[in-house]
Design a protein around this motif. Structure first.
Motif, short mmCIF file in Angstrom:
data_model
loop_
_atom_site.label_atom_id
_atom_site.label_comp_id
_atom_site.label_asym_id
_atom_site.label_seq_id
_atom_site.Cartn_x
_atom_site.Cartn_y
_atom_site.Cartn_z
N UNK A 2 -1.52 -2.31 -4.33
CA UNK A 2 -1.13 -3.25 -5.38
C UNK A 2 -1.28 -4.67 -4.87
N UNK A 3 -2.03 -5.49 -5.56
CA UNK A 3 -2.25 -6.88 -5.17
C UNK A 3 -1.88 -7.79 -6.34
N UNK A 4 -1.06 -8.80 -6.05
CA UNK A 4 -0.68 -9.77 -7.09
C UNK A 4 -1.71 -10.90 -7.07
N UNK A 5 -2.74 -10.74 -7.90
CA UNK A 5 -3.83 -11.71 -7.95
C UNK A 5 -3.83 -12.35 -9.34
N UNK A 6 -3.34 -13.57 -9.46
CA UNK A 6 -3.29 -14.20 -10.80
C UNK A 6 -4.68 -14.48 -11.33
N UNK A 7 -4.82 -14.33 -12.63
CA UNK A 7 -6.10 -14.65 -13.27
C UNK A 7 -6.34 -16.15 -13.24
N UNK A 8 -7.61 -16.52 -13.20
CA UNK A 8 -7.97 -17.93 -13.13
C UNK A 8 -9.27 -18.16 -13.87
N UNK B 23 0.86 -1.18 0.00
CA UNK B 23 0.00 0.00 0.00
C UNK B 23 0.89 1.23 0.00
N UNK B 24 0.57 2.19 -0.88
CA UNK B 24 1.28 3.46 -0.94
C UNK B 24 0.29 4.59 -0.69
#
Length: 758
Positions: free
Chosen positions: A462-468, A447-448
């Motif tokens: 920013x969240x690293x959420x892979x597509x599925x 978080x910034x």
């Protein structure tokens, strides 16, 4: 003693680091300078195209000869060329003059006497020929005038031949000078390399001595390391015990509080007196507040004890955004705030994430924004990560009290309260932001924060959420041209750029398209031709998308049952409800993408794809929240970047689809006066024509969304909203804002093109 050893080791390390840095600085700086000089020499040759000087001189001489031959042929009793061929040959000669006079390194020729003589003869010839070639038909067969031009050309030919030879000599001299400079620099590089090797040997000798000295101190430092490790283990054990205790206590207290809240809810009977209801509300508020404190403590304790695990599964982000929107609108409305939550059109439909924890982050940030905003608005935007990275970005903007730099630096400190007096009035534990940041980091992000006192704050997650894939059995297939059948599509769209884009898009998807500019024309075409589906823009002149749908459903015959897809950036819940009521079958949002249109056609039952569930299943699970992130106005002034001005992915996709001439024409249609969409909107604003402002703002918004011009989309959307949905006077400041957006967007396009060629 141990402290002294540590300080000594640190001091020695710093000394060696400084020595190594000094060595590298002394030895590498001259090499870097020489390499830079060589690069400048090569770049000068490449940029200024020195070798093209002799080619341009030769071309000038050659074209003069060809012009002379054409003049002679024009004077023959039976001319071999007509007046237009003669004029064309003269214009080609003129173009070669511009090349030789504007070449970057013409200074190599200007210093020679032959250059001035040649340019003087050329200038005289042009003055003599321009009036004659203004009427080429009269020049044909006029022997006196033709002979005069031939005579002048004969005078120039030897001089231009000498100019060509002088250009060859100038290029040769230039190359010799550059080769000599490169040779001198190469000798210098070899000398410096020898010095560097000698210095390196000395440094290696000193380093060996230092290593031997370090070995003598190794035993002392090893003993110190063991002592520090034991102290660390003791501290970690104590911290773990504290965290486990807090977690257990939070659980034990939380359980009876849930029962207390349940009993308080059961006491809420209609026959309570005013005083009793006030007591009950106070008890409920206090219990809910205390339960929130316990939940925060439980989350922090669970994180510290290392027992918090993410429950990852397929999550529909648009449904999640809509859920948060529905729950938080009540709190915002109570304070008189405008809460706008947007999901980007290119947002991944399904991602692998812990829905509860993502929702918790959104609740914490939006709730904080509502708490610390007394008037204005709160804008929440969920979009795809920039630069092709896998993940999403959550941005929460508010017009609240804001924070100074010192407060922002300590914002994520546990129990820290930015404003004690404000916190006492509003409430809170000071744990929410720390919990949110820890959860974001567990999801591969962070978080910034940026803020200005009295202006507002911007929280970016920013969240690293892979597509599925969507969970079975509700999997939505992706667009695959091999599984499509060719459809005859009627498209009603009033903007020429959008028409051109949709023509290319439908052609690439393998469908036949017929275009018209409004709903009335669509009705006439449906009466005379058969189509498989109709694509209607929501905002059109004469008949808009909804009115055209009503008219189509009122027609007689099979045309009344045709499938209708509404294309717009304004498909909010109320608009969707009205569209369904008049007979719209499906929706797609702008900017229109092939995959979105393909899914809409699938849901209409127009494509044969056995891997896709039936349309009813897809309708139940499709997201009703396709709002575009481009319409979100920005509250805080940020430094403009390429990604803030242009959606590079959308723009690159359009560029890849369009020929260069078509792309240039599209940009001209947007920016260039007097008929460009943006100048037309500025003119309407200056004239105060509200209807024209609303119409042209909508056109500009649609075109800018198609091209990915984020800044222009935001401004156009705000202008359209003010012109169409309010009666407020139109501000002249919009004209200046549009001008600023246009200049910034064009500059961003130039930077983007430069980055591609760098």
């Amino acid at each position: 003693m141990n402290r002294k050893l540590i300080d000594l080791a640190r001091w020695q390390t710093r000394q060696w680091a400084l020595a190594l840095s000094g060595l590298l600085l002394v030895t590498l700086t001259p090499l870097v300078w020489i390499q830079w000089q060589q690069f400048r020499l090569l770049d000068d040759v490449s940029t200024n195209q020195v070798d093209s000087i002799m080619w341009q001189a030769y071309q000038l001489e050659r074209e003069l000869g060809r012009l002379q031959v054409s003049l002679q042929e024009a004077g023959d009793p039976v001319p071999a060329i007509d007046e237009w061929e003669l004029l064309e040959r003269y214009e080609v000669f003129l173009s070669r003059i511009n090349l030789i006079s504007r070449i970057p390194r013409r200074d190599l020729l200007e210093s020679t006497p032959v250059y001035g003589q040649a340019m003087g003869l050329i200038e005289g010839f042009v003055k003599q020929a321009d009036p004659l070639f203004a009427r080429p038909a009269e020049l044909m067969g006029h022997h006196d005038k033709l002979n005069g031009l031939i005579f002048s050309a004969n005078q120039m030919l030897p001089v231009l031949g000498e100019l060509t030879r002088e250009a060859n000599r100038a290029v040769a001299r230039f190359v010799d000078e550059r080769n000599q400079q490169l040779h001198q620099q190469s000798v210098l590089v070899i000398s410096l390399a020898g010095v560097q090797a000698l210095v390196l040997l000395v440094f290696v000798f000193l380093l060996v001595r230092h290593i031997r000295h370090q070995h003598r101190q190794y035993d002392k430092l090893q003993k110190l390391s063991h002592e520090l490790a034991e102290a660390r283990d003791l501290a970690e054990a104590a911290n773990h015990g504290k965290s486990v205790f807090l977690a257990n206590m939070s659980h034990e207290i939380r359980t009876p509080f849930q029962g207390l809240l349940g009993m308080l809810n059961l006491l809420d009977e209609p026959n309570l007196s005013g005083r009793q209801r006030d007591y009950l509300r106070t008890a409920q508020d206090s219990a809910i507040h205390l339960l929130g404190v316990l939940n925060d403590i439980l989350d922090v304790s669970t994180m510290e004890s290392g027992t918090l695990k993410l429950s990852v599964g397929p999550v529909n982000l648009r449904d999640l955004v809509q859920e948060v929107d529905g729950l938080m609108q009540v709190s915002a409305t109570e304070k008189g705030l405008n809460l706008n939550i947007y999901a980007a059109s290119d947002l991944p439909e399904w991602v692998s994430a812990d829905a509860t924890r993502v929702r918790q982050i959104m609740f914490n940030l939006v709730n904080n924004a509502i708490k610390f905003t007394n008037e204005g608005s709160i804008i929440v935007e969920l979009s795809r990560s920039a630069g092709g990275q896998s993940g999403v970005v959550l941005t929460v903007r508010d017009t609240g009290v804001g924070m100074d730099k010192a407060t922002v630096q300590r914002l994520f400190t546990r129990f820290y309260q930015a404003d004690n007096s404000l916190r006492r009035r509003i409430g809170g534990t000071g744990l929410g932001l720390e919990i949110s940041r820890n959860l974001a980091r567990m999801m591969g992000g962070d978080i910034k924060v940026s803020s200005e006192p009295g202006v507002g704050s911007v929280f970016t997650v920013m969240l690293s959420l892979p597509e599925t894939e969507a969970p079975e059995p509700d999997r939505i297939s992706q667009f695959d041209p091999q599984h499509t059948r060719r459809l005859k599509v009627l498209v009603a769209e009033d903007h020429p750029i959008n028409l051109k884009y949709m023509n290319i898009l439908l052609d690439k998807m393998g469908h036949d398209a017929v275009f018209c500019e409004n709903g009335q024309e669509a009705l006439e075409l449906l009466k005379s031709q058969d189509f498989d589906v109709v694509l209607l823009d929501y905002h059109m002149p004469v008949l808009d998308g909804l009115a055209a749908t009503e008219a189509i459903r009122a027609m007689e015959g099979p045309a009344a049952q045709i499938k209708i897809i509404l294309i717009t950036a304004d498909v909010v819940n109320d608009t969707r409800k009205r569209a369904v009521e008049v007979g719209v079958n499906e929706f797609t949002s702008k900017p229109l993408q092939a995959a979105d249109l393909h899914r809409a056609l699938l849901r209409c039952g127009l494509l044969d794809d056995p891997s896709v569930p039936d349309a009813a299943v897809l309708m139940r699970h499709s997201s009703p929240f396709p709002l575009s992130s481009y319409e979100a106005p920005v509250r805080l002034p940020d430094t403009p970047s390429l990604s803030s001005l242009i959606d590079l992915d959308s723009y690159a996709e359009i560029v890849s689809m369009m020929p260069g001439e078509t792309m240039a024409e599209m940009l001209t249609t947007v920016f260039e006066p007097p008929e460009g969409t943006l100048p037309t909107l500025q003119t309407a604003l200056l004239e105060g024509d509200r209807e024209a402002v609303g119409y042209n703002a909508h056109k500009l918004k649609g075109t800018a969304m198609l091209l990915g011009f984020r800044a222009i989309v935001r401004t156009a959307a705000q202008i359209e909203q003010q012109a169409v949905q309010t009666s407020d006077p139109l501000s002249s400041g919009w004209v200046e804002q549009l001008q600023q957006d246009m200049v910034a967007t064009r500059d961003a396009l130039n930077r983007y093109e430069a980055s591609l060629t760098a």
